[in-house]
Design a protein around this motif. Structure first.
Motif, PDB file in Angstrom:
ATOM      1  N   ASP A 289      91.794  97.491 -18.896  1.00 14.23           N
ATOM      2  CA  ASP A 289      91.693  96.964 -17.532  1.00 14.23           C
ATOM      3  C   ASP A 289      90.311  96.377 -17.286  1.00 14.23           C
ATOM      4  OD1 ASP A 289      94.285  97.622 -16.825  1.00 14.23           O
ATOM      5  OD2 ASP A 289      93.712  99.528 -15.898  1.00 14.23           O
ATOM      6  N   ILE A 290      89.278  97.073 -17.708  1.00 12.85           N
ATOM      7  CA  ILE A 290      87.908  96.599 -17.515  1.00 12.85           C
ATOM      8  C   ILE A 290      87.719  95.242 -18.167  1.00 12.85           C
ATOM      9  CG2 ILE A 290      85.500  97.005 -18.180  1.00 12.85           C
ATOM     10  CD1 ILE A 290      86.102 100.028 -17.743  1.00 12.85           C
ATOM     11  N   LYS A 291      88.150  95.114 -19.401  1.00 12.89           N
ATOM     12  CA  LYS A 291      87.990  93.855 -20.131  1.00 12.89           C
ATOM     13  C   LYS A 291      88.748  92.715 -19.447  1.00 12.89           C
ATOM     14  CE  LYS A 291      89.209  91.697 -24.521  1.00 12.89           C
ATOM     15  NZ  LYS A 291      90.010  91.846 -25.717  1.00 12.89           N
ATOM     16  N   ASN A 292      89.994  92.955 -19.103  1.00 13.48           N
ATOM     17  CA  ASN A 292      90.831  91.893 -18.553  1.00 13.48           C
ATOM     18  C   ASN A 292      90.465  91.512 -17.122  1.00 13.48           C
ATOM     19  OD1 ASN A 292      92.825  91.103 -20.650  1.00 13.48           O
ATOM     20  ND2 ASN A 292      93.085  93.311 -20.695  1.00 13.48           N
ATOM     21  N   PHE A 293      90.200  92.482 -16.260  1.00  7.29           N
ATOM     22  CA  PHE A 293      89.842  92.141 -14.889  1.00  7.29           C
ATOM     23  C   PHE A 293      88.445  91.536 -14.821  1.00  7.29           C
ATOM     24  CE2 PHE A 293      93.378  95.035 -13.765  1.00  7.29           C
ATOM     25  CZ  PHE A 293      94.086  94.145 -12.969  1.00  7.29           C
TER      26      PHE A 293
ATOM     27  N   ALA B 226      87.048  83.088 -12.434  1.00 13.84           N
ATOM     28  CA  ALA B 226      87.189  82.620 -11.058  1.00 13.84           C
ATOM     29  C   ALA B 226      85.854  82.221 -10.431  1.00 13.84           C
ATOM     30  CB  ALA B 226      87.865  83.688 -10.199  1.00 13.84           C
ATOM     31  N   ILE B 227      84.767  82.910 -10.809  1.00 16.50           N
ATOM     32  CA  ILE B 227      83.474  82.635 -10.168  1.00 16.50           C
ATOM     33  C   ILE B 227      82.464  82.032 -11.127  1.00 16.50           C
ATOM     34  CG2 ILE B 227      83.839  84.412  -8.419  1.00 16.50           C
ATOM     35  CD1 ILE B 227      81.837  86.174  -9.973  1.00 16.50           C
ATOM     36  N   ASP B 228      82.843  81.834 -12.386  1.00 16.31           N
ATOM     37  CA  ASP B 228      81.984  81.206 -13.390  1.00 16.31           C
ATOM     38  C   ASP B 228      80.662  81.945 -13.580  1.00 16.31           C
ATOM     39  OD1 ASP B 228      81.591  79.297 -15.364  1.00 16.31           O
ATOM     40  OD2 ASP B 228      80.477  77.973 -14.010  1.00 16.31           O
ATOM     41  N   MET B 229      80.745  83.266 -13.682  1.00 17.77           N
ATOM     42  CA  MET B 229      79.587  84.119 -13.953  1.00 17.77           C
ATOM     43  C   MET B 229      80.009  85.206 -14.920  1.00 17.77           C
ATOM     44  SD  MET B 229      77.926  84.816 -10.191  1.00 17.77           S
ATOM     45  CE  MET B 229      76.370  85.442 -10.812  1.00 17.77           C
ATOM     46  N   ASP B 230      79.032  85.787 -15.639  1.00 18.06           N
ATOM     47  CA  ASP B 230      79.317  86.971 -16.427  1.00 18.06           C
ATOM     48  C   ASP B 230      79.605  88.119 -15.467  1.00 18.06           C
ATOM     49  OD1 ASP B 230      78.900  85.751 -18.893  1.00 18.06           O
ATOM     50  OD2 ASP B 230      76.759  86.173 -18.848  1.00 18.06           O
ATOM     51  N   VAL B 231      80.557  88.961 -15.822  1.00 22.79           N
ATOM     52  CA  VAL B 231      80.972  90.057 -14.935  1.00 22.79           C
ATOM     53  C   VAL B 231      80.875  91.377 -15.675  1.00 22.79           C
ATOM     54  CG1 VAL B 231      82.910  91.008 -13.618  1.00 22.79           C
ATOM     55  CG2 VAL B 231      82.510  88.552 -13.630  1.00 22.79           C
ATOM     56  N   VAL B 232      80.377  92.415 -14.992  1.00 25.63           N
ATOM     57  CA  VAL B 232      80.345  93.768 -15.526  1.00 25.63           C
ATOM     58  C   VAL B 232      80.986  94.693 -14.497  1.00 25.63           C
ATOM     59  CG1 VAL B 232      78.284  93.400 -16.916  1.00 25.63           C
ATOM     60  CG2 VAL B 232      78.044  94.272 -14.596  1.00 25.63           C
ATOM     61  N   VAL B 233      81.443  95.846 -14.951  1.00 27.22           N
ATOM     62  CA  VAL B 233      82.008  96.853 -14.057  1.00 27.22           C
ATOM     63  C   VAL B 233      80.948  97.912 -13.819  1.00 27.22           C
ATOM     64  CG1 VAL B 233      83.779  98.626 -13.808  1.00 27.22           C
ATOM     65  CG2 VAL B 233      84.350  96.437 -14.859  1.00 27.22           C
ATOM     66  N   TYR B 234      80.739  98.241 -12.555  1.00 30.98           N
ATOM     67  CA  TYR B 234      79.753  99.236 -12.166  1.00 30.98           C
ATOM     68  C   TYR B 234      80.405 100.606 -12.161  1.00 30.98           C
ATOM     69  CZ  TYR B 234      76.559 101.816  -9.141  1.00 30.98           C
ATOM     70  OH  TYR B 234      75.712 102.756  -8.618  1.00 30.98           O
ATOM     71  N   GLU B 235      79.833 101.559 -12.896  1.00 30.30           N
ATOM     72  CA  GLU B 235      80.370 102.918 -12.928  1.00 30.30           C
ATOM     73  C   GLU B 235      79.891 103.682 -11.723  1.00 30.30           C
ATOM     74  OE1 GLU B 235      80.254 105.603 -16.288  1.00 30.30           O
ATOM     75  OE2 GLU B 235      80.233 103.862 -17.595  1.00 30.30           O
ATOM     76  N   SER B 236      80.808 104.359 -11.050  1.00 27.61           N
ATOM     77  CA  SER B 236      80.428 105.176  -9.915  1.00 27.61           C
ATOM     78  C   SER B 236      81.368 106.358  -9.809  1.00 27.61           C
ATOM     79  CB  SER B 236      80.452 104.367  -8.619  1.00 27.61           C
ATOM     80  OG  SER B 236      81.761 103.935  -8.355  1.00 27.61           O
ATOM     81  N   GLU B 237      80.938 107.360  -9.079  1.00 24.54           N
ATOM     82  CA  GLU B 237      81.785 108.527  -8.859  1.00 24.54           C
ATOM     83  C   GLU B 237      82.788 108.210  -7.762  1.00 24.54           C
ATOM     84  OE1 GLU B 237      79.687 112.132  -8.208  1.00 24.54           O
ATOM     85  OE2 GLU B 237      78.232 111.699  -9.775  1.00 24.54           O
ATOM     86  N   VAL B 238      84.023 108.630  -7.962  1.00 28.45           N
ATOM     87  CA  VAL B 238      85.060 108.405  -6.967  1.00 28.45           C
ATOM     88  C   VAL B 238      85.217 109.687  -6.161  1.00 28.45           C
ATOM     89  CG1 VAL B 238      87.477 107.839  -6.607  1.00 28.45           C
ATOM     90  CG2 VAL B 238      86.233 106.782  -8.492  1.00 28.45           C
ATOM     91  N   ALA B 239      85.146 109.538  -4.841  1.00 28.15           N
ATOM     92  CA  ALA B 239      85.254 110.724  -3.969  1.00 28.15           C
ATOM     93  C   ALA B 239      86.693 111.149  -3.819  1.00 28.15           C
ATOM     94  CB  ALA B 239      84.669 110.406  -2.618  1.00 28.15           C
TER      95      ALA B 239
END
Length: 70
Positions: A46-50, A57-70
């Motif tokens: 999911d991380i790779k594909n999204f 869509a925005i023509d930028m490199d994208v990373v996923v930010y890790e965070s704790e889910v409440a």
């Protein structure tokens, strides 16, 4: 926080992200429309594909930010 909607045909992916220099950082993803479902990206596939979807869509490199889910 920025918002980008990417149409996937039957449903839409709604990204909430911010930019840090020339990189976009995804903070949250919703799938759907009026009754959308929010979820964190925890699966590597999911991380790779999204990330690629938002990057295209925005023509930028994208990373996923890790965070704790409440």
């Amino acid at each position: 926080m920025l918002k980008q909607i990417v149409d996937m045909g039957v449903i839409s992916a709604i990204f909430y992200y911010e930019t840090d220099g020339d990189t976009a950082v995804i903070h949250e993803l919703e799938l759907g429309g009026a009754e959308s479902v929010r979820f964190p990206l925890t699966d590597d596939w999911d991380i790779k594909n999204f990330s690629k979807m938002l990057s295209n869509a925005i023509d930028m490199d994208v990373v996923v930010y890790e965070s704790e889910v409440a």
